[in-house]
Motif scaffolding. Structure first.
Motif, PDB file in Angstrom:
ATOM      1  N   ILE A 362       0.625  -1.108  -0.329  1.00 24.60           N
ATOM      2  CA  ILE A 362       0.134   0.104   0.342  1.00 24.60           C
ATOM      3  C   ILE A 362       1.035   1.119  -0.439  1.00 24.60           C
ATOM      4  O   ILE A 362       0.350   2.224  -0.613  1.00 24.60           O
ATOM      5  CB  ILE A 362      -0.754   0.024   1.558  1.00 24.60           C
ATOM      6  N   ILE A 363       2.053   1.607   0.769  1.00 23.73           N
ATOM      7  CA  ILE A 363       3.106   2.025   0.680  1.00 23.73           C
ATOM      8  C   ILE A 363       3.589   2.657  -0.455  1.00 23.73           C
ATOM      9  O   ILE A 363       3.322   3.327  -1.390  1.00 23.73           O
ATOM     10  CB  ILE A 363       4.029   2.030   2.345  1.00 23.73           C
ATOM     11  N   ALA A 418       4.644  11.281  -2.508  1.00 25.96           N
ATOM     12  CA  ALA A 418       5.497  10.158  -3.113  1.00 25.96           C
ATOM     13  C   ALA A 418       6.718  10.273  -3.129  1.00 25.96           C
ATOM     14  O   ALA A 418       7.032   9.496  -2.667  1.00 25.96           O
ATOM     15  CB  ALA A 418       5.684  10.883  -4.868  1.00 25.96           C
ATOM     16  N   ILE A 419       7.733  11.956  -2.335  1.00 27.05           N
ATOM     17  CA  ILE A 419       9.318  11.695  -2.072  1.00 27.05           C
ATOM     18  C   ILE A 419       9.089  10.421  -1.256  1.00 27.05           C
ATOM     19  O   ILE A 419       9.837   9.710  -1.191  1.00 27.05           O
ATOM     20  CB  ILE A 419       9.931  12.835  -2.313  1.00 27.05           C
ATOM     21  N   PRO A 420       8.411  11.062   0.028  1.00 19.27           N
ATOM     22  CA  PRO A 420       8.448  10.579   1.391  1.00 19.27           C
ATOM     23  C   PRO A 420       8.189   9.311   1.796  1.00 19.27           C
ATOM     24  O   PRO A 420       8.767   7.895   1.856  1.00 19.27           O
ATOM     25  CB  PRO A 420       8.111  11.241   2.702  1.00 19.27           C
ATOM     26  N   MET A 421       7.200   8.671   0.615  1.00 22.45           N
ATOM     27  CA  MET A 421       7.013   7.480   0.087  1.00 22.45           C
ATOM     28  C   MET A 421       7.576   6.766  -0.275  1.00 22.45           C
ATOM     29  O   MET A 421       7.439   5.161   0.357  1.00 22.45           O
ATOM     30  CB  MET A 421       4.592   7.315  -0.129  1.00 22.45           C
ATOM     31  N   THR A 422       8.509   7.169  -0.229  1.00 22.87           N
ATOM     32  CA  THR A 422       9.087   6.014  -2.098  1.00 22.87           C
ATOM     33  C   THR A 422       9.937   6.070  -0.943  1.00 22.87           C
ATOM     34  O   THR A 422      10.900   4.634  -0.772  1.00 22.87           O
ATOM     35  CB  THR A 422       9.929   7.178  -3.085  1.00 22.87           C
ATOM     36  N   LEU A 423      10.686   6.836  -0.001  1.00 22.73           N
ATOM     37  CA  LEU A 423      11.922   6.744   0.630  1.00 22.73           C
ATOM     38  C   LEU A 423      11.596   5.689   2.239  1.00 22.73           C
ATOM     39  O   LEU A 423      12.592   5.022   1.770  1.00 22.73           O
ATOM     40  CB  LEU A 423      12.125   8.117   0.898  1.00 22.73           C
ATOM     41  N   LEU A 424      10.330   5.759   2.675  1.00 18.75           N
ATOM     42  CA  LEU A 424       9.816   5.101   3.847  1.00 18.75           C
ATOM     43  C   LEU A 424       9.538   3.639   2.906  1.00 18.75           C
ATOM     44  O   LEU A 424       9.840   2.920   3.618  1.00 18.75           O
ATOM     45  CB  LEU A 424       8.694   5.472   4.109  1.00 18.75           C
TER      46      LEU A 424
END
Length: 454
Positions: A362-363, A418-424
């Motif tokens: 989901i992330i 999108a950027i924080p979600m990709t890193l997380l």
């Protein structure tokens, strides 16, 4: 001839009257009575006509008198007009001679007074917009009156007035280098007028109660800015007002309020988010949901890794962690051969993998969908912009600002999510795989140990 015809007409008229009366009478009338009635009617008509002639003669005499008086009045006015015209021409010649004599006597002073008038006008405009006028009011009134008097060419400036112009200019320069405190009426943002202690920083700024003030030169009033700049600027204003002569960092506006006005109009974070519209709010909701999932996974995987590390250091099997549950399979099948034990361990590891990788998909989806939602908002905003251009043209850029703001803000929000979600996702996926690798490593060790024992 005319009189005869007139008598005949009068007689016929009287006859018609008598005949009418005779027709209406119920009794017969003889010829003598009829003749007598005609004579009486003719006499009455003659008396009436004479009275009319006398009235007409009297009115004609009155009209002749009015005509004579009107002609006399006309002649008098024509004479007065000629006299005034002659006097006007003589005054023009005298005025030209006097103006020439005035120019000759003024000489170089004429240029001096012209420059003085120009300086008075320019200084008046400067005083209108200077915040120093909030502390020293009434300076521009004197300069305005002086410029008007000198512009009419009917009054020359005196030595005292010239010296006062110099004094006001010198005082403006002197006060521009001072930071002073004075008391004046301040109109608060709610509309209430309160007498406050105001700090003036040269000609640059006015502050009171840690807030920036605005001076209106037209009305001569000091008011709080309805919209204040960022908190760091207000904090420096409060420090300046509370200082006792020590140095304080304070931001000034050398443009006379232009930069401060632009700084105040800059939207804050909440207003920027509101510019994104419905799509922007949806992006933020999805991002908040993904962040909650990521925090839950981060806490869970961190605790799991700590338990796994503790299990690695302990010889006793504890089922509160994935490694302990995998190692427990070894104890459950102590007599199984190597192949059977390998299958049982693989089954246990496969049972732990979904728990470790829960919600990671989901992330990842949120990190991919967020930019697409931002692109959707961009397209929607551009559609609104083109609709505004179609309806109103390109004359007013403010009409297109709403659509452009939506387009840009939604794109930014999509990238911010999108950027924080990709890193997380990358970090959480790595942690999950590291735990799985530990399970596989320990399972391989158990199989190797059982193989050596067999």
């Amino acid at each position: 001839m005319f009189n005869t015809v007139k008598r005949i007409a009068v007689g016929l008229a009287a006859l018609s009257i008598s005949v009418g009366a005779f027709a209406q009478s119920d009794r017969a009338m003889d010829l003598d009575a009829l003749l007598k009635q005609l004579e009486e009617g003719q006499f009455a008509q003659s008396q009436q006509n004479k009275q009319r002639e006398r009235d007409f003669q009297a009115q004609r005499a009155e009209q002749d008198r009015i005509l004579r008086e009107t002609r006399q009045q006309r002649d008098q006015m024509l004479a007065q007009s000629e006299q005034l015209e002659t006097q006007f021409e003589e005054n023009e010649f005298k005025l030209a001679d006097l103006n020439g004599a005035l120019d000759t006597r003024l000489g170089s002073l004429k240029e001096l007074f012209g420059v003085l008038q120009q300086i008075a006008g320019d200084t008046k405009n400067k005083f209108y917009n200077s915040v120093i006028s909030a502390q020293i009011p009434g300076r521009s009134d004197f300069l305005d009156q002086m410029a008007q008097d000198m512009g009419s060419s009917s009054k020359l400036a005196s030595i005292e007035e010239i010296e006062r112009v110099w004094f006001e200019m010198q005082r403006e320069m002197t006060e521009s280098g001072k930071v002073t405190t004075f008391t004046t009426d301040v109109v608060e943002a709610g509309g209430e007028k309160v007498n406050k202690s105001v700090v003036r920083v040269g000609p640059f700024a006015l502050v009171a109660d840690g807030k920036y003030l605005d001076y209106n030169g037209v009305t001569g009033t000091v008011s709080e800015l309805v919209r204040q700049p960022a908190d760091r600027y207000n904090d420096s204003a409060a420090e300046l007002q509370a200082s006792n002569g020590e140095l304080v960092q304070f931001g000034i506006d050398p443009t006379g309020g232009s930069i401060l006005g632009l700084l105040v109009q800059a939207p804050n974070l909440k207003e920027r988010v509101e510019q994104g519209g419905v799509v922007g709010y949806i992006i933020l909701i999805v991002g908040a949901f993904g962040l909650l999932l990521a925090l839950e996974r981060l806490v869970t995987l961190t605790l799991t890794r700590m338990k796994v590390n503790k299990q690695l250091k302990s010889k006793e099997v504890n089922t509160n962690n994935p490694l302990g549950r995998v190692l427990k399979v070894r104890d459950q099948y102590p007599n199984a051969d190597v192949e059977a034990l390998e299958l049982h361990l693989t089954e246990a590891i496969l049972g732990e993998v979904p728990k470790l990788g829960r919600n990671l998909t989901i992330i990842k989806i949120i990190s991919v969908v967020a930019p697409l939602m931002g692109l959707l908002g961009t397209v929607t905003g551009m559609i609104n912009t083109f609709q505004a251009i179609t309806l109103f043209g390109t004359g007013d850029p403010k009409l297109m600002a709403g659509g452009i703001s939506t387009a840009l803000v939604t794109t930014v929000l999509g990238l911010v999510v999108a950027i924080p979600m990709t890193l997380l996702y990358a970090m959480l996926n790595t942690r999950s795989k590291n735990i799985v690798y530990i399970l596989q490593e320990q399972a391989s060790g158990v199989i190797a140990e059982r193989a050596e024992r067999g």
